[in-house]
Design a protein around this motif. Sequence first.
Motif, short mmCIF file in Angstrom:
data_model
loop_
_atom_site.label_atom_id
_atom_site.label_comp_id
_atom_site.label_asym_id
_atom_site.label_seq_id
_atom_site.Cartn_x
_atom_site.Cartn_y
_atom_site.Cartn_z
N LEU A 104 13.02 -11.18 -15.33
CA LEU A 104 13.99 -12.28 -15.25
C LEU A 104 13.31 -13.60 -15.50
N ILE A 138 9.07 -2.95 -6.54
CA ILE A 138 10.43 -2.98 -7.09
C ILE A 138 10.93 -4.43 -7.21
N ALA A 139 10.66 -5.24 -6.21
CA ALA A 139 11.05 -6.66 -6.28
C ALA A 139 10.34 -7.36 -7.43
N GLN A 140 9.06 -7.05 -7.63
CA GLN A 140 8.32 -7.66 -8.74
C GLN A 140 8.88 -7.19 -10.09
N LEU A 141 9.20 -5.91 -10.19
CA LEU A 141 9.74 -5.38 -11.46
C LEU A 141 11.09 -5.99 -11.79
N ILE A 142 11.84 -6.37 -10.79
CA ILE A 142 13.12 -7.03 -11.05
C ILE A 142 12.87 -8.51 -11.39
N GLY A 143 11.97 -9.15 -10.67
CA GLY A 143 11.75 -10.59 -10.83
C GLY A 143 10.98 -10.98 -12.09
N THR A 163 1.46 -11.74 -7.99
CA THR A 163 1.76 -10.42 -7.43
C THR A 163 0.68 -9.96 -6.48
N GLY A 181 8.22 2.40 -17.42
CA GLY A 181 8.77 1.05 -17.30
C GLY A 181 8.04 0.05 -18.19
#
Length: 167
Positions: A167, A159-164, A140, A52
């Motif tokens: 963005l 997962i929420a951090q990787l999405i946020g 984080t 990632g």
Amino acid sequence: GPATACMSTASLVSIAIELFKMRRRPVQPTTAASKINAEFEEDISWSVTISGTVLLTAILVVVQYAGFDVSPIKTVAAVLMQLVLILAGIWILGETNQGPVSLMTNGVQFLFGLIWRHDVKGNLIAAGMAGDGNSQAEQTIQTYKTGRLVGSKPSAMTIAQLIGVPL
């Protein structure tokens, strides 16, 4: 100011010493308590983390080169510098409850100014990357602490951090 610079230098030296010590430590046997703690600490795998990171770095290289004419070498160098600066920033945050985002940004700007003297725009963009990466890491780590207190799984928070973050 000067006190924050001293603290940042001390944290970078402490990290270097710990990394040197880790190289020499034998692997500790697993205990029942550490197995219970490991179950709570379930997180995404290193392969997902590394792939990632490589993917997002590649996207960043393309965007910064196409949109801002920043050298891919400078973008990759800034990302690699973030790894060390994030460790130092989190260390300082843990000690003082104040993250040194501005100091880390200024440090990268100074270092890149020494290397690429005539690329002010690129140096400012790289410094912004370092500051942003540091502020995201500080946010984080506080999220993980809060999540642990309320019983959230680290994998869901990751997962929420990787999405946020992108963005």
